[in-house]
Design an enzyme around this catalytic site. Structure first.
Site, PDB file in Angstrom:
ATOM      1  N   LYS A  37       3.119 -13.844   6.638  1.00  0.00           N
ATOM      2  CA  LYS A  37       3.344 -14.870   5.614  1.00  0.00           C
ATOM      3  C   LYS A  37       4.866 -15.011   5.449  1.00  0.00           C
ATOM      4  O   LYS A  37       5.412 -15.013   4.333  1.00  0.00           O
ATOM      5  CB  LYS A  37       2.642 -14.420   4.318  1.00  0.00           C
ATOM      6  CG  LYS A  37       2.562 -15.442   3.236  1.00  0.00           C
ATOM      7  CD  LYS A  37       1.586 -16.564   3.522  1.00  0.00           C
ATOM      8  CE  LYS A  37       1.708 -17.631   2.437  1.00  0.00           C
ATOM      9  NZ  LYS A  37       1.119 -18.914   2.812  1.00  0.00           N
ATOM     10  N   ASP A  46      -2.568 -17.588   5.913  1.00  0.00           N
ATOM     11  CA  ASP A  46      -3.621 -18.449   5.366  1.00  0.00           C
ATOM     12  C   ASP A  46      -4.255 -19.309   6.463  1.00  0.00           C
ATOM     13  O   ASP A  46      -5.477 -19.499   6.502  1.00  0.00           O
ATOM     14  CB  ASP A  46      -3.106 -19.310   4.209  1.00  0.00           C
ATOM     15  CG  ASP A  46      -1.707 -19.834   4.430  1.00  0.00           C
ATOM     16  OD1 ASP A  46      -0.859 -19.066   4.917  1.00  0.00           O
ATOM     17  OD2 ASP A  46      -1.447 -21.004   4.135  1.00  0.00           O
ATOM     18  N   ASP A  90      -5.943  -6.055   5.620  1.00  0.00           N
ATOM     19  CA  ASP A  90      -7.057  -5.650   4.765  1.00  0.00           C
ATOM     20  C   ASP A  90      -7.970  -6.842   4.524  1.00  0.00           C
ATOM     21  O   ASP A  90      -9.185  -6.787   4.730  1.00  0.00           O
ATOM     22  CB  ASP A  90      -6.471  -5.129   3.436  1.00  0.00           C
ATOM     23  CG  ASP A  90      -7.494  -4.360   2.624  1.00  0.00           C
ATOM     24  OD1 ASP A  90      -8.635  -4.232   3.085  1.00  0.00           O
ATOM     25  OD2 ASP A  90      -7.149  -3.893   1.525  1.00  0.00           O
ATOM     26  N   TYR A 100       0.815  -1.221   0.000  1.00  0.00           N
ATOM     27  CA  TYR A 100       0.000   0.000   0.000  1.00  0.00           C
ATOM     28  C   TYR A 100       0.846   1.268   0.000  1.00  0.00           C
ATOM     29  O   TYR A 100       0.309   2.376  -0.064  1.00  0.00           O
ATOM     30  CB  TYR A 100      -0.932   0.031   1.211  1.00  0.00           C
ATOM     31  CG  TYR A 100      -2.065  -0.934   1.077  1.00  0.00           C
ATOM     32  CD1 TYR A 100      -1.824  -2.299   1.169  1.00  0.00           C
ATOM     33  CD2 TYR A 100      -3.359  -0.509   0.852  1.00  0.00           C
ATOM     34  CE1 TYR A 100      -2.844  -3.206   1.035  1.00  0.00           C
ATOM     35  CE2 TYR A 100      -4.387  -1.410   0.720  1.00  0.00           C
ATOM     36  CZ  TYR A 100      -4.126  -2.760   0.816  1.00  0.00           C
ATOM     37  OH  TYR A 100      -5.143  -3.659   0.684  1.00  0.00           O
TER      38      TYR A 100
END
Ligand code: NAI
Length: 433
Positions: free
Chosen positions: A231, A285, A309, A165
């Site tokens: 992640k 995940d 987000d 972002y």
């Protein structure tokens, strides 16, 4: 802004009866009559903004009588600003947010494609609103797609200014994109020449401060688990580093209170000692899976921008959708509270929009200002009104025997259902101070 005696923003004089909120050590010092700028927003913005201000005013009056009052001050962005000033984000609006420190805004439209930067992202970057706070909890009676929506009560701290972002992107075929491709080749990485390039920066400073904000929140609100979501198994030097820096920060600054998952089992037999907070971490995940299947194991999440987000919208869906999910963007000397849904152009102007997302953001704002009593009055009134099945159409559609109210009538019902709590309200879960 002019240099005349009475200060103006966008040519509008600031209200004489209000005062400016000061900040000390990143916390607001709220006067009895704080001036709070508001942006109505586009589409349904004016309808939900009006309802929100009415309900908040009623709660403040119920809690404090004539002793406290918010002095609202309109500032302009989006279509209304474009129509009046030829600019969707005039300097006066940015200067007013800077000057007053706390503001609330309705949704603003962003045309897809065409290179126009989201006004929301622009404001987050400009005021360094590094912490996007999204409390997600269930309100009894709201229709949900899961069996036990009440099991989810989590506050997501999403890093708000870094990650993809940050907006560092180079279009396919441009000299800058080709330069990056050549640089990658020099370091042994082959990228096809017809690639667009996006950069994902993640700093140690930025990672540490969002994890710090999440831990401080957990301490202040008596929450027992902080989960770092990342992640890092794939993106080692960005997301993996976020985890490493977060754990480092926790050990350095909160070592006496945080307990790692390892230690929880090795030293404490799986039982969290009194007064301690568990600091664990999960791969992004797996977090989506566990939020659904083991909802109650989450309490506070600290994560980076993109994961946050996705996660906050997924979590909001679990408890009944974006229409009732609030959000705040908080920096060191500035906080911007906002609805998390968009401008809903399909229902704009019809007087049927649900004001809850903006209103619950208003509750976060009251808590942030230290006006917990007023926040509690609104929260309880929202709970009571929804439980009574008097709701706006978006919720009524999925409820049995519901009474459908328009935006304004729903605000009236909320005001009618307000009760002053007998004792001073204790800090509650799911609110932001
Ligand atoms: P949206 O959130 O505006 O609408 C999606 C669906 O939800 C629509 O069917 C709408 O009617 C419904 N909805 C949304 N809020 C509602 C409410 N309060 N009460 C009842 N129903 C509601 O998303 P969409 O259509 O993708 O975006 C429209 C515009 O909003 C775009 O320009 C987008 O960029 C902007 N947007 C702005 C945001 C912000 O300012 N924070 C956030 C998301 C989108």
């Amino acid at each position: 802004m002019t240099t005349s005696k009475v200060r103006t923003f966008n040519g509008v004089e600031i209200p004489a009866e209000g005062e400016v909120i000061q900040f000390k050590d990143g916390k607001p010092i709220t006067p009895a009559r704080p001036i709070i700028p508001f942006i109505e927003g586009d589409g349904i913005g004016p309808e939900i903004s009006d309802a929100t201000r009415r309900v908040i005013d009623a709660a403040v009056s119920k809690a404090y009588g004539a002793n406290r009052r918010i002095v609202w001050f309109e500032i302009f962005a989006g279509e209304k600003a474009r129509a009046s000033f030829g600019n969707s984000l005039p300097d006066g609006t940015l200067e007013a947010i800077d000057h007053f420190g706390v503001a609330i805004k309705g949704p603003l439209g962003t045309p897809t494609g065409g290179g126009m930067r989201s006004l929301n992202v622009t404001m987050r970057q400009r005021f360094d609103l590094f912490s996007c706070v999204r409390p997600v909890r269930y309100y009894g009676g709201v229709p949900s797609v899961v069996k036990r929506p009440q099991d989810l009560d989590v506050v997501i701290f999403r890093e708000n200014v870094e990650d993809v972002y940050a907006g560092i992107e180079f279009e396919m075929g441009t000299p800058a994109a080709l330069e990056f491709i050549a640089l990658a080749a020099k370091h042994g990485h082959k990228i096809p020449e017809d690639s667009g390039i996006g950069i994902k920066p993640m700093s140690r400073f930025g990672s540490r401060r969002i994890v710090r904000a999440a831990i401080q929140y957990a301490i202040e609100h008596d929450r027992k688990v902080v989960t770092i979501v990342h992640k890092g198994n794939i993106q080692k030097y960005t997301e993996g580093a976020f985890l490493k820096w977060g754990l480092e920060l926790a050990a350095e600054e909160f070592g006496d209170i945080m307990v790692s998952e390892d230690d929880l089992w090795k030293k404490h037999g799986g039982k969290l000692p009194e007064g301690k907070i568990l600091l664990n971490h999960r791969i992004a995940d797996a977090t989506f899976f566990e939020l659904l299947c083991k909802s109650s194991t989450f309490s506070v999440i600290a994560t980076m921008n993109l994961n946050g987000d996705y996660l906050s919208d997924a979590a909001a869906a679990q408890v009944g959708g974006l229409g009732i999910a609030p959000g705040a963007n908080i920096g060191v000397h500035c906080a911007l509270f906002e609805a998390t849904h968009g401008t809903a152009p399909d229902i704009a102007g019809k007087g049927i929009a649900n004001p809850c997302s903006l209103l619950l953001s208003g509750i976060m704002m009251l808590d942030y200002l230290g006006w917990e009593e007023a926040a509690t009055i609104v929260t309880r009134s929202v709970e009571k009104t929804i439980r009574a099945r008097t709701v706006t159409g978006d919720l009524a559609r999925y409820m049995k025997k519901a009474t459908t109210l328009g935006t304004s009538a729903f605000a009236d019902a909320l005001i009618a259902n307000m009760v002053k709590p007998r004792r001073k309200a204790a800090p509650r879960k799911g609110t932001v101070k």
